[in-house]
Design an enzyme around this catalytic site. Structure first.
Site, mmCIF file in Angstrom:
data_model
loop_
_atom_site.group_PDB
_atom_site.id
_atom_site.type_symbol
_atom_site.label_atom_id
_atom_site.label_comp_id
_atom_site.label_asym_id
_atom_site.label_seq_id
_atom_site.Cartn_x
_atom_site.Cartn_y
_atom_site.Cartn_z
ATOM 1 N N THR A 126 -4.500 6.821 16.240
ATOM 2 C CA THR A 126 -4.558 5.616 17.072
ATOM 3 C C THR A 126 -4.017 4.358 16.398
ATOM 4 O O THR A 126 -4.406 4.024 15.280
ATOM 5 C CB THR A 126 -6.007 5.358 17.521
ATOM 6 O OG1 THR A 126 -6.561 6.559 18.063
ATOM 7 C CG2 THR A 126 -6.066 4.246 18.561
ATOM 8 N N TYR A 189 9.735 10.733 8.442
ATOM 9 C CA TYR A 189 10.610 11.719 9.083
ATOM 10 C C TYR A 189 11.986 11.738 8.416
ATOM 11 O O TYR A 189 12.604 12.795 8.269
ATOM 12 C CB TYR A 189 10.772 11.418 10.579
ATOM 13 C CG TYR A 189 9.494 11.181 11.335
ATOM 14 C CD1 TYR A 189 8.285 11.747 10.912
ATOM 15 C CD2 TYR A 189 9.466 10.388 12.480
ATOM 16 C CE1 TYR A 189 7.113 11.525 11.608
ATOM 17 C CE2 TYR A 189 8.300 10.170 13.186
ATOM 18 C CZ TYR A 189 7.121 10.732 12.743
ATOM 19 O OH TYR A 189 5.953 10.508 13.428
ATOM 20 N N HIS A 281 3.859 -3.335 10.780
ATOM 21 C CA HIS A 281 2.471 -2.946 10.551
ATOM 22 C C HIS A 281 1.589 -4.151 10.261
ATOM 23 O O HIS A 281 2.047 -5.153 9.713
ATOM 24 C CB HIS A 281 2.376 -1.978 9.361
ATOM 25 C CG HIS A 281 2.998 -0.653 9.633
ATOM 26 N ND1 HIS A 281 3.616 0.088 8.657
ATOM 27 C CD2 HIS A 281 3.111 0.074 10.770
ATOM 28 C CE1 HIS A 281 4.078 1.215 9.182
ATOM 29 N NE2 HIS A 281 3.786 1.225 10.454
#
Length: 328
Positions: A126, A189, A281
């Site tokens: 989340t 990734y 962030h």
């Protein structure tokens, strides 16, 4: 806004110091290890996100054994049992891990519920969990030695070709010899794709998340990687904000030096970020003269880490160093 963020970061740094000294919670670092037999449950199982990513996990081969939805206990979803509580699910399925896809207002309560049930590994995907809620979670975490939290606001954790817990694309991963730890999901990734392309593969990939208050940091993962005989090299992806990268550099200086040192390659995002402005962030902010990319790069290089200025070169740099050390 900037002032309140600075206050939160001061609280965060205090918690980091507390956790670092807290041998209770540090005992749970080993819970990060996954294999093909790791049993997983899902909180928020019947919701849109929980359903989609649970289906992806099942297709990947993850041993998902059930899920939690308080109002749908006793039913089935995706061919698996639905339980009304984590405690009920634990009793019936004996899971190693739980993954949380609960909306932000209820995410902290979901973490606490899993904590009280003593689930060994709790992975909270989340984004947007209120930071004051995470302060309470942090208090609960450091006072116990049964459960380990990864996240929140993270892509999750994966042991390639064995167990996928989270939202990462499974197809880019390949079983191999590199441990990856990152504050950034998309850069994780990128590192994974590159190490797969050069034939190195991965042992374990952990997205620790970019929020000021998270359950697992670089040092927790580095300890697992350094102790794991299958992990021959490490990629550490950091970003501006806080001092986690500097502390990781200190840890590597102490525990990853000498002839048996494992090669570490790093990339730090946010070199051009202005002080006082959050970059993506919640934890990515340079504040009080701390958290700048250049300080992090200098600390890591002093610890013997190869820091690449381009995220496109992480896999290449690690392969080159491992070839020099005759590890490939």
């Amino acid at each position: 806004m900037a002032a309140s963020m600075r206050a939160l970061l001061k609280v965060r740094d205090g918690f980091v110091a507390g956790v670092r000294c807290n041998s209770q919670y540090n005992k749970t670092r080993g819970n990060l290890k996954l294999n093909g037999d790791s049993r997983v449950i899902c909180q928020g199982f019947t919701g849109k996100q929980g359903t989609f990513h649970s289906q992806q996990a099942l297709e990947y081969g993850t041993k998902l054994v059930g899920g939690i939805s308080p109002k749908k206990g006793g039913t089935q979803h995706l061919g698996l049992p639905v339980f009304a509580s984590v405690a009920e699910a634990k009793k019936a399925t004996d899971p190693h891990a739980t993954v949380i896809y609960v909306p932000p207002p209820g995410a902290a309560a979901a973490i606490i519920e899993a904590l009280e049930a003593e689930i060994p590994l709790i992975v909270c995907i989340t984004e947007g969990v209120p930071q004051h809620d995470m302060v309470k979670v942090k208090h609960a975490l450091i006072s116990q030695s049964k459960s380990r939290l990864v996240g929140p606001n993270c892509p999750g954790i994966i042991a390639p070709e064995q167990c996928k817990i989270g939202i990462m694309p499974g197809h880019i991963h390949k079983r191999g010899k590199i441990g990856v730890v990152s504050r950034s999901g998309t850069l994780t990734y990128e590192a994974v794709h590159q190490t797969t392309e050069v034939g190195l593969g991965q042992t374990l990939c952990v997205g620790i998340g970019g929020d000021p208050f998270n359950g697992t940091d670089f040092i927790d993962c580095l300890e697992v990687f350094l102790k794991d005989p299958e992990t021959k090299g490490i990629i550490l992806i950091g970003e501006i904000g806080g001092v986690a990268e500097e502390k990781a550099a200190d840890y590597l200086t102490e525990y990853n030096s000498g002839i048996k040192a494992k090669p570490v390659v790093s990339f730090i995002a946010g070199v051009s970020a202005p002080p006082g402005r959050r970059m993506g962030h919640a934890g990515a902010i340079i504040s009080g003269g701390k958290g700048g990319a250049n300080d992090k790069i200098a600390a890591l290089e002093k610890a013997g880490v190869i820091v690449t200025r381009s995220p496109a070169k992480m896999g290449h740099e690690l392969f080159k160093e491992m070839k020099r050390l005759e590890l490939v």
